[in-house]
Design a protein around this motif. Sequence first.
Motif, PDB file in Angstrom:
ATOM      1  N   ASP A  44      37.715  53.531 -24.520  1.00 23.15           N
ATOM      2  CA  ASP A  44      37.425  54.900 -24.083  1.00 23.15           C
ATOM      3  C   ASP A  44      36.910  55.685 -25.284  1.00 23.15           C
ATOM      4  O   ASP A  44      37.302  55.413 -26.424  1.00 23.15           O
ATOM      5  CB  ASP A  44      38.692  55.593 -23.577  1.00 23.15           C
ATOM      6  CG  ASP A  44      39.570  54.674 -22.742  1.00 23.15           C
ATOM      7  OD1 ASP A  44      39.319  54.579 -21.541  1.00 23.15           O
ATOM      8  OD2 ASP A  44      40.498  54.059 -23.309  1.00 23.15           O
ATOM      9  N   VAL A  45      36.070  56.682 -25.010  1.00 23.56           N
ATOM     10  CA  VAL A  45      35.527  57.449 -26.129  1.00 23.56           C
ATOM     11  C   VAL A  45      35.543  58.950 -25.864  1.00 23.56           C
ATOM     12  O   VAL A  45      35.360  59.405 -24.736  1.00 23.56           O
ATOM     13  CB  VAL A  45      34.091  57.011 -26.488  1.00 23.56           C
ATOM     14  CG1 VAL A  45      34.073  55.594 -27.052  1.00 23.56           C
ATOM     15  CG2 VAL A  45      33.144  57.132 -25.302  1.00 23.56           C
ATOM     16  N   HIS A  46      35.800  59.675 -26.956  1.00 22.50           N
ATOM     17  CA  HIS A  46      35.630  61.129 -27.031  1.00 22.50           C
ATOM     18  C   HIS A  46      34.783  61.402 -28.272  1.00 22.50           C
ATOM     19  O   HIS A  46      34.623  60.526 -29.131  1.00 22.50           O
ATOM     20  CB  HIS A  46      36.968  61.838 -27.160  1.00 22.50           C
ATOM     21  CG  HIS A  46      37.767  61.871 -25.896  1.00 22.50           C
ATOM     22  ND1 HIS A  46      37.554  62.804 -24.907  1.00 22.50           N
ATOM     23  CD2 HIS A  46      38.779  61.080 -25.452  1.00 22.50           C
ATOM     24  CE1 HIS A  46      38.403  62.605 -23.917  1.00 22.50           C
ATOM     25  NE2 HIS A  46      39.150  61.557 -24.219  1.00 22.50           N
ATOM     26  N   ALA A  47      34.254  62.624 -28.371  1.00 24.28           N
ATOM     27  CA  ALA A  47      33.468  63.014 -29.543  1.00 24.28           C
ATOM     28  C   ALA A  47      34.162  64.136 -30.297  1.00 24.28           C
ATOM     29  O   ALA A  47      34.742  65.049 -29.690  1.00 24.28           O
ATOM     30  CB  ALA A  47      32.069  63.460 -29.128  1.00 24.28           C
ATOM     31  N   THR A  48      34.115  64.057 -31.625  1.00 28.76           N
ATOM     32  CA  THR A  48      34.626  65.142 -32.451  1.00 28.76           C
ATOM     33  C   THR A  48      33.694  66.347 -32.353  1.00 28.76           C
ATOM     34  O   THR A  48      32.604  66.268 -31.789  1.00 28.76           O
ATOM     35  CB  THR A  48      34.736  64.695 -33.920  1.00 28.76           C
ATOM     36  OG1 THR A  48      33.410  64.413 -34.405  1.00 28.76           O
ATOM     37  CG2 THR A  48      35.609  63.454 -34.059  1.00 28.76           C
ATOM     38  N   SER A  49      34.127  67.449 -32.930  1.00 20.20           N
ATOM     39  CA  SER A  49      33.320  68.671 -32.836  1.00 20.20           C
ATOM     40  C   SER A  49      31.981  68.537 -33.544  1.00 20.20           C
ATOM     41  O   SER A  49      31.031  69.255 -33.216  1.00 20.20           O
ATOM     42  CB  SER A  49      34.097  69.853 -33.421  1.00 20.20           C
ATOM     43  OG  SER A  49      34.365  69.656 -34.802  1.00 20.20           O
ATOM     44  N   ASP A  50      31.880  67.609 -34.506  1.00 21.31           N
ATOM     45  CA  ASP A  50      30.606  67.390 -35.180  1.00 21.31           C
ATOM     46  C   ASP A  50      29.899  66.129 -34.685  1.00 21.31           C
ATOM     47  O   ASP A  50      29.023  65.583 -35.365  1.00 21.31           O
ATOM     48  CB  ASP A  50      30.778  67.364 -36.702  1.00 21.31           C
ATOM     49  CG  ASP A  50      31.892  66.439 -37.180  1.00 21.31           C
ATOM     50  OD1 ASP A  50      32.690  65.967 -36.331  1.00 21.31           O
ATOM     51  OD2 ASP A  50      31.971  66.185 -38.390  1.00 21.31           O
ATOM     52  N   GLY A  51      30.259  65.657 -33.492  1.00 28.36           N
ATOM     53  CA  GLY A  51      29.464  64.632 -32.817  1.00 28.36           C
ATOM     54  C   GLY A  51      29.734  63.199 -33.191  1.00 28.36           C
ATOM     55  O   GLY A  51      28.895  62.331 -32.919  1.00 28.36           O
ATOM     56  N   PRO A 117      26.460  62.670 -27.805  1.00 29.60           N
ATOM     57  CA  PRO A 117      26.788  61.852 -28.982  1.00 29.60           C
ATOM     58  C   PRO A 117      26.825  60.358 -28.678  1.00 29.60           C
ATOM     59  O   PRO A 117      26.434  59.536 -29.526  1.00 29.60           O
ATOM     60  CB  PRO A 117      28.173  62.369 -29.396  1.00 29.60           C
ATOM     61  CG  PRO A 117      28.242  63.757 -28.870  1.00 29.60           C
ATOM     62  CD  PRO A 117      27.486  63.721 -27.581  1.00 29.60           C
ATOM     63  N   LEU A 118      27.271  59.986 -27.479  1.00 29.57           N
ATOM     64  CA  LEU A 118      27.297  58.570 -27.099  1.00 29.57           C
ATOM     65  C   LEU A 118      25.886  58.020 -26.988  1.00 29.57           C
ATOM     66  O   LEU A 118      25.590  56.917 -27.497  1.00 29.57           O
ATOM     67  CB  LEU A 118      28.039  58.420 -25.767  1.00 29.57           C
ATOM     68  CG  LEU A 118      28.083  57.025 -25.136  1.00 29.57           C
ATOM     69  CD1 LEU A 118      28.650  55.991 -26.097  1.00 29.57           C
ATOM     70  CD2 LEU A 118      28.900  57.076 -23.842  1.00 29.57           C
ATOM     71  N   LEU A 122      24.333  54.998 -29.371  1.00 28.69           N
ATOM     72  CA  LEU A 122      23.761  53.757 -28.831  1.00 28.69           C
ATOM     73  C   LEU A 122      22.311  53.593 -29.260  1.00 28.69           C
ATOM     74  O   LEU A 122      21.858  52.478 -29.536  1.00 28.69           O
ATOM     75  CB  LEU A 122      23.885  53.747 -27.310  1.00 28.69           C
ATOM     76  CG  LEU A 122      25.326  53.676 -26.781  1.00 28.69           C
ATOM     77  CD1 LEU A 122      25.332  53.719 -25.261  1.00 28.69           C
ATOM     78  CD2 LEU A 122      26.030  52.422 -27.278  1.00 28.69           C
ATOM     79  N   ARG A 123      21.564  54.671 -29.321  1.00 32.08           N
ATOM     80  CA  ARG A 123      20.175  54.578 -29.801  1.00 32.08           C
ATOM     81  C   ARG A 123      20.148  54.156 -31.266  1.00 32.08           C
ATOM     82  O   ARG A 123      19.309  53.339 -31.668  1.00 32.08           O
ATOM     83  CB  ARG A 123      19.476  55.921 -29.613  1.00 32.08           C
ATOM     84  CG  ARG A 123      19.091  56.217 -28.163  1.00 32.08           C
ATOM     85  CD  ARG A 123      18.495  57.597 -28.014  1.00 32.08           C
ATOM     86  NE  ARG A 123      17.993  57.822 -26.664  1.00 32.08           N
ATOM     87  CZ  ARG A 123      17.778  59.005 -26.127  1.00 32.08           C
ATOM     88  NH1 ARG A 123      18.033  60.105 -26.844  1.00 32.08           N
ATOM     89  NH2 ARG A 123      17.334  59.124 -24.898  1.00 32.08           N
TER      90      ARG A 123
END
Length: 260
Positions: A44-51, A117-118, A122-123
């Motif tokens: 599972d993934v989340h992003a921090t405030s700076d991406g 950000p995800l 991936l790119r």
Amino acid sequence: MSSYLHGPGPVALAHRGGGREVPENSRTAVEHTVSLGLSYLETDVHATSDGVVVLSHDPTLDRVTDGSGAVGELTWDRVSAFRDRSGERLLRLDELLGDFPGLRVNIDAKDDAVVEPLVETLRRTAAWGRVCLASFSDDRLARLRAALGPRVATSLGRRDIARLVAASRLPAPAQRRALRTLPGPADGAVCTQVPVSHRGLPVVTPRFITAAHRHGLAVHVWTIDEPEHMHRLLDLGVDGLVSDRPRVLRDVLTARGPWH
């Protein structure tokens, strides 16, 4: 079309790297998955405030680290100062993809804030054939498919799963018409990931499996931890199992024949 699913036999997916055997979503959990000879990890993934995209099921740090607060409200520098139950900091998605090139990863995008950000991660890593993107949110999956195209595998969201369940109960001609409205391999959708039942109603039935296969979708079932349940579902014809006990799942599959 994505090459995410490959090889003979059912797929064994270590749920969060095996949360009943090692600290979930940690580097230790990833290493555990690889040490068992498994090719597939669910995370599972989340992003921090700076991406920065990090492996975390919860939106907050409180349950699995010695820190507190919402991942999305903290910078990576702050998040990286905390330690999980294995004694390590949270693992970034780019580290997972870079450090474990032989691993295929099922990635559950846990909220809308992680989508951009995800996509960028991936790119940047170009891990196209190695990932399958998942979410309960159909809209979130639609955004990911629009951004990345069919070269990146996806599963179905909750609404489309309900439509697939409904279609499976229809006579063949009506079922074929209903299936045409669902995302399929041409859109990058390669699997449906479902529980055995939902609110007391069966989901994984022979008719459901037949309908999914007719539409070109593999059926992966979560979260299956007991050997007798694993055997029953495999006998039913499912294409993969997601388990918090990947060592047990590996042993069951090895006893039955080819798997990947």
